[in-house]
Design a protein around this motif. Sequence first.
Motif, PDB file in Angstrom:
ATOM      1  N   ALA A   1       0.811  -1.219   0.000  1.00  0.00           N
ATOM      2  CA  ALA A   1       0.000   0.000   0.000  1.00  0.00           C
ATOM      3  C   ALA A   1       0.845   1.269   0.000  1.00  0.00           C
ATOM      4  O   ALA A   1       0.328   2.352  -0.251  1.00  0.00           O
ATOM      5  CB  ALA A   1      -0.930  -0.009   1.208  1.00  0.00           C
ATOM      6  N   GLY A   2       2.143   1.170   0.302  1.00  0.00           N
ATOM      7  CA  GLY A   2       2.954   2.387   0.436  1.00  0.00           C
ATOM      8  C   GLY A   2       2.624   3.071   1.747  1.00  0.00           C
ATOM      9  O   GLY A   2       1.721   2.634   2.475  1.00  0.00           O
ATOM     10  N   PRO A   3       3.336   4.152   2.066  1.00  0.00           N
ATOM     11  CA  PRO A   3       3.117   4.774   3.382  1.00  0.00           C
ATOM     12  C   PRO A   3       1.695   5.307   3.540  1.00  0.00           C
ATOM     13  O   PRO A   3       1.155   5.907   2.623  1.00  0.00           O
ATOM     14  CB  PRO A   3       4.126   5.928   3.416  1.00  0.00           C
ATOM     15  N   GLU A   4       1.124   5.058   4.702  1.00  0.00           N
ATOM     16  CA  GLU A   4      -0.219   5.560   5.001  1.00  0.00           C
ATOM     17  C   GLU A   4      -0.060   6.603   6.108  1.00  0.00           C
ATOM     18  O   GLU A   4       0.448   6.289   7.180  1.00  0.00           O
ATOM     19  CB  GLU A   4      -1.118   4.418   5.461  1.00  0.00           C
ATOM     20  N   ILE A   5      -0.466   7.820   5.817  1.00  0.00           N
ATOM     21  CA  ILE A   5      -0.183   8.932   6.730  1.00  0.00           C
ATOM     22  C   ILE A   5      -1.395   9.272   7.611  1.00  0.00           C
ATOM     23  O   ILE A   5      -1.230   9.553   8.792  1.00  0.00           O
ATOM     24  CB  ILE A   5       0.257  10.195   5.939  1.00  0.00           C
ATOM     25  N   ALA A   6      -2.597   9.275   7.044  1.00  0.00           N
ATOM     26  CA  ALA A   6      -3.775   9.574   7.867  1.00  0.00           C
ATOM     27  C   ALA A   6      -3.843   8.567   9.013  1.00  0.00           C
ATOM     28  O   ALA A   6      -3.456   7.403   8.838  1.00  0.00           O
ATOM     29  CB  ALA A   6      -5.047   9.488   7.026  1.00  0.00           C
ATOM     30  N   VAL A   7      -4.325   9.026  10.152  1.00  0.00           N
ATOM     31  CA  VAL A   7      -4.395   8.119  11.309  1.00  0.00           C
ATOM     32  C   VAL A   7      -5.300   6.926  11.015  1.00  0.00           C
ATOM     33  O   VAL A   7      -5.010   5.796  11.428  1.00  0.00           O
ATOM     34  CB  VAL A   7      -4.849   8.903  12.562  1.00  0.00           C
ATOM     35  N   ILE A   8      -6.365   7.169  10.272  1.00  0.00           N
ATOM     36  CA  ILE A   8      -7.256   6.046   9.972  1.00  0.00           C
ATOM     37  C   ILE A   8      -6.636   5.131   8.916  1.00  0.00           C
ATOM     38  O   ILE A   8      -6.009   5.588   7.963  1.00  0.00           O
ATOM     39  CB  ILE A   8      -8.650   6.507   9.484  1.00  0.00           C
ATOM     40  N   ALA A   9      -6.838   3.853   9.114  1.00  0.00           N
ATOM     41  CA  ALA A   9      -6.371   2.870   8.127  1.00  0.00           C
ATOM     42  C   ALA A   9      -7.410   2.789   7.010  1.00  0.00           C
ATOM     43  O   ALA A   9      -8.594   2.577   7.268  1.00  0.00           O
ATOM     44  CB  ALA A   9      -6.212   1.521   8.799  1.00  0.00           C
ATOM     45  N   THR A  10      -6.986   3.018   5.774  1.00  0.00           N
ATOM     46  CA  THR A  10      -7.913   2.912   4.638  1.00  0.00           C
ATOM     47  C   THR A  10      -7.319   1.969   3.589  1.00  0.00           C
ATOM     48  O   THR A  10      -7.714   0.814   3.506  1.00  0.00           O
ATOM     49  CB  THR A  10      -8.202   4.305   4.019  1.00  0.00           C
ATOM     50  N   LYS A  11      -6.310   2.483   2.866  1.00  0.00           N
ATOM     51  CA  LYS A  11      -5.759   1.639   1.798  1.00  0.00           C
ATOM     52  C   LYS A  11      -5.051   0.401   2.366  1.00  0.00           C
ATOM     53  O   LYS A  11      -4.997  -0.634   1.719  1.00  0.00           O
ATOM     54  CB  LYS A  11      -4.808   2.442   0.902  1.00  0.00           C
ATOM     55  N   THR A  12      -4.556   0.508   3.592  1.00  0.00           N
ATOM     56  CA  THR A  12      -3.873  -0.662   4.156  1.00  0.00           C
ATOM     57  C   THR A  12      -4.890  -1.743   4.544  1.00  0.00           C
ATOM     58  O   THR A  12      -4.597  -2.931   4.437  1.00  0.00           O
ATOM     59  CB  THR A  12      -3.006  -0.282   5.367  1.00  0.00           C
ATOM     60  N   PHE A  13      -6.079  -1.322   4.988  1.00  0.00           N
ATOM     61  CA  PHE A  13      -7.129  -2.305   5.290  1.00  0.00           C
ATOM     62  C   PHE A  13      -7.503  -3.057   4.019  1.00  0.00           C
ATOM     63  O   PHE A  13      -7.603  -4.293   3.996  1.00  0.00           O
ATOM     64  CB  PHE A  13      -8.357  -1.588   5.865  1.00  0.00           C
ATOM     65  N   SER A  14      -7.666  -2.283   2.971  1.00  0.00           N
ATOM     66  CA  SER A  14      -8.016  -2.877   1.694  1.00  0.00           C
ATOM     67  C   SER A  14      -6.914  -3.845   1.217  1.00  0.00           C
ATOM     68  O   SER A  14      -7.195  -4.948   0.736  1.00  0.00           O
ATOM     69  CB  SER A  14      -8.213  -1.709   0.727  1.00  0.00           C
ATOM     70  N   ALA A  15      -5.657  -3.433   1.403  1.00  0.00           N
ATOM     71  CA  ALA A  15      -4.533  -4.285   0.985  1.00  0.00           C
ATOM     72  C   ALA A  15      -4.462  -5.566   1.827  1.00  0.00           C
ATOM     73  O   ALA A  15      -4.172  -6.648   1.312  1.00  0.00           O
ATOM     74  CB  ALA A  15      -3.227  -3.504   1.097  1.00  0.00           C
ATOM     75  N   GLN A  16      -4.764  -5.437   3.115  1.00  0.00           N
ATOM     76  CA  GLN A  16      -4.759  -6.636   3.980  1.00  0.00           C
ATOM     77  C   GLN A  16      -5.841  -7.609   3.543  1.00  0.00           C
ATOM     78  O   GLN A  16      -5.609  -8.815   3.422  1.00  0.00           O
ATOM     79  CB  GLN A  16      -5.042  -6.230   5.433  1.00  0.00           C
ATOM     80  N   MET A  17      -7.049  -7.063   3.299  1.00  0.00           N
ATOM     81  CA  MET A  17      -8.161  -7.944   2.880  1.00  0.00           C
ATOM     82  C   MET A  17      -7.819  -8.624   1.562  1.00  0.00           C
ATOM     83  O   MET A  17      -8.074  -9.812   1.381  1.00  0.00           O
ATOM     84  CB  MET A  17      -9.446  -7.134   2.692  1.00  0.00           C
ATOM     85  N   LEU A  18      -7.225  -7.841   0.648  1.00  0.00           N
ATOM     86  CA  LEU A  18      -6.883  -8.414  -0.657  1.00  0.00           C
ATOM     87  C   LEU A  18      -5.879  -9.564  -0.496  1.00  0.00           C
ATOM     88  O   LEU A  18      -6.018 -10.608  -1.144  1.00  0.00           O
ATOM     89  CB  LEU A  18      -6.310  -7.318  -1.567  1.00  0.00           C
ATOM     90  N   SER A  19      -4.902  -9.402   0.371  1.00  0.00           N
ATOM     91  CA  SER A  19      -3.914 -10.479   0.582  1.00  0.00           C
ATOM     92  C   SER A  19      -4.619 -11.748   1.048  1.00  0.00           C
ATOM     93  O   SER A  19      -4.332 -12.846   0.560  1.00  0.00           O
ATOM     94  CB  SER A  19      -2.885 -10.091   1.644  1.00  0.00           C
ATOM     95  N   LEU A  20      -5.560 -11.596   1.995  1.00  0.00           N
ATOM     96  CA  LEU A  20      -6.260 -12.785   2.504  1.00  0.00           C
ATOM     97  C   LEU A  20      -7.168 -13.383   1.434  1.00  0.00           C
ATOM     98  O   LEU A  20      -7.274 -14.610   1.309  1.00  0.00           O
ATOM     99  CB  LEU A  20      -7.066 -12.440   3.757  1.00  0.00           C
ATOM    100  N   TYR A  21      -7.791 -12.522   0.661  1.00  0.00           N
ATOM    101  CA  TYR A  21      -8.654 -12.998  -0.425  1.00  0.00           C
ATOM    102  C   TYR A  21      -7.819 -13.815  -1.429  1.00  0.00           C
ATOM    103  O   TYR A  21      -8.231 -14.898  -1.866  1.00  0.00           O
ATOM    104  CB  TYR A  21      -9.315 -11.788  -1.102  1.00  0.00           C
ATOM    105  N   LEU A  22      -6.644 -13.312  -1.757  1.00  0.00           N
ATOM    106  CA  LEU A  22      -5.809 -14.014  -2.741  1.00  0.00           C
ATOM    107  C   LEU A  22      -5.293 -15.344  -2.188  1.00  0.00           C
ATOM    108  O   LEU A  22      -5.269 -16.354  -2.890  1.00  0.00           O
ATOM    109  CB  LEU A  22      -4.640 -13.119  -3.178  1.00  0.00           C
ATOM    110  N   LEU A  23      -4.926 -15.347  -0.911  1.00  0.00           N
ATOM    111  CA  LEU A  23      -4.486 -16.610  -0.287  1.00  0.00           C
ATOM    112  C   LEU A  23      -5.629 -17.624  -0.312  1.00  0.00           C
ATOM    113  O   LEU A  23      -5.449 -18.799  -0.632  1.00  0.00           O
ATOM    114  CB  LEU A  23      -4.050 -16.370   1.161  1.00  0.00           C
TER     115      LEU A  23
END
Length: 573
Positions: free
Chosen positions: A371-393
């Motif tokens: 996802a690259g660096p995530e600066i906002a305190v809220i997790a957004t693109k990293t949540f999406s990237a985590q879900m995608l990793s699990l979906y692909l696995l």
Amino acid sequence: MCGIIGYIGKRKASELLLKALERLEYRGYDSIGIAVVGEGLEILKDRGEVSEVSKTLNFTTLEGNSGIGHTRWATHGAPTQENAHPLTDCNEKIAVVHNGIIENYSELRKELEDNGHKFKSETDTEVIAHLLENKNLPEVLDMLKGSYAIVAIKKDEPDKLLFARNRSPLIIGLGAGENFIASDIPAFLKETNKVVVLENGDYGYVKKESYEINNVEGSADRKVQEINWNSEAAEKEGYEYFALKEIHEIPRTTENTMKALEDLKPYAEEIRKYSRIMFTACGTSYHTALYGKYLFNSIGIRTEAVIGSEFSSVTIGKDDLVIAISQSGETADTLSAVEKAKQRGAKILSISNVLGSSLEREADFSIHTLAGPEIAVIATKTFSAQMLSLYLLYKMIKGEKPETGLEKMQRTVLKLDAEIKKIAEKIQKKENAYFIGRGIGYPLAMEGALKLKEISYMHAEGMPAGELKHGTLSLIEKGTPVIVPLLPEMYDKTISNMEEVKARGGLIIALSWEGDERVGDVASEVLRVPKTGNEEYPLLYILILQLLAYHVTVLRELSPDKPRNLAKCVTVE
Ligand code: M6R
């Protein structure tokens, strides 16, 4: 938690430190401060955010080529000017910035006060400055209990910055004739992408042309790594807020992840070997864990998900694989769960977004989200990237090809922005909102509620749709927003739950797909995404939920990047 930066070189330290603090503010924004050694040791600090404090304190008047800076997320002591870092010793000759908690600070403080030391703050950090008056760094570290990343500067030794790390991240950035040290890479990424990630127990110093790292075994050799994040990734690039920019980066993250699909194969193989999978994580990352739990259980892999801070009660052993998920890789609760799991013989697979994080170092295997660096305190693109990793696995384990074109569909979802904003206008004045979902819609409901409440301060609850009627339904009245990520799985039952809300006058906002005719009869508002599969909808719906929280927040004239009381990385238990 707190953000730390140190600079030593030929340039004006205060200017570089101030810029770094702007990039580090997501780690804490209760107060900021800078210490520079020039003619003497000079410090400017106050409570408030960088933009506010720099209006009253002119940081760049500080002259000198070495210095340290800090953004604080208060733990010990209120957010006041006195408690802002850097903290100093009795003679104002040593300045210290710290991230973490010194657990035995009250005993140390008492001992120091008995010996005549005068304290100026209520912080745990100040003991370090006083201890450094009469002892060298390793002697001081021997006395400290707890977690810390420390950087210190001494008036009488302006050519070096002292540092130490134990369970709080610290990274050296190597420049030409100048060096940096910081709690996160984005702090100095504009100046250099050559980094040395320090490990627990490391301490030493950084000079402008060199550095030295030691640990209990003596001199430590840590490899120099080149980071391939571009520095723009840590800038707003024309967006009003990082949160919005980062939501818009989701399709690109998906594209990058899909390109690196092959890299996930060994982990899919590994997962198959265990009799049980135990996810552990906190906050948003825990919602990814719940998504993973549903996916893996659906293909016969016995899977559980436990919040990091609740891990003590878990039965775990050597036949289990613990999958620890953390954007930062530094969350103390998750790290503590991992430590317990390792003690009991379990293997650890980490999913993290920060290279060289503590979690990656503790894990037996690591998946790095792209996802690259995530600066906002809220997790957004990293949540999406985590879900995608699990979906692909999940797809790999199932022996199926993943849906292609997910990033294209996500781009289509982003085009719903104006519609989402209109809905945000309708709900922004409400006091409560409820998010309900079934199956993999449940973690999404939880995440939708967390996003909304943490940045807009509207009270929000997420729950399984079927649970509403067991209590929370009594809170639904005319106009109460109820947001429903609908799925093909358990569709009829979810529609029935929506009917129950409708009968009480609730304002139902449904997330559905093109061609779903029935939903319009029940929901007041429908946001439609391209038609896809049950497991893929969360990867599309999440953009809507994040944008909804974003717009409500902006309409309420609040900052979606810096919610009160929160920090990006929570390194205390
Ligand atoms: O870095 P981590 O993913 O371990 O962080 C876990 C939580 O602290 C984090 O997700 C938190 O809930 C955020 N505020 C979510 O937006």
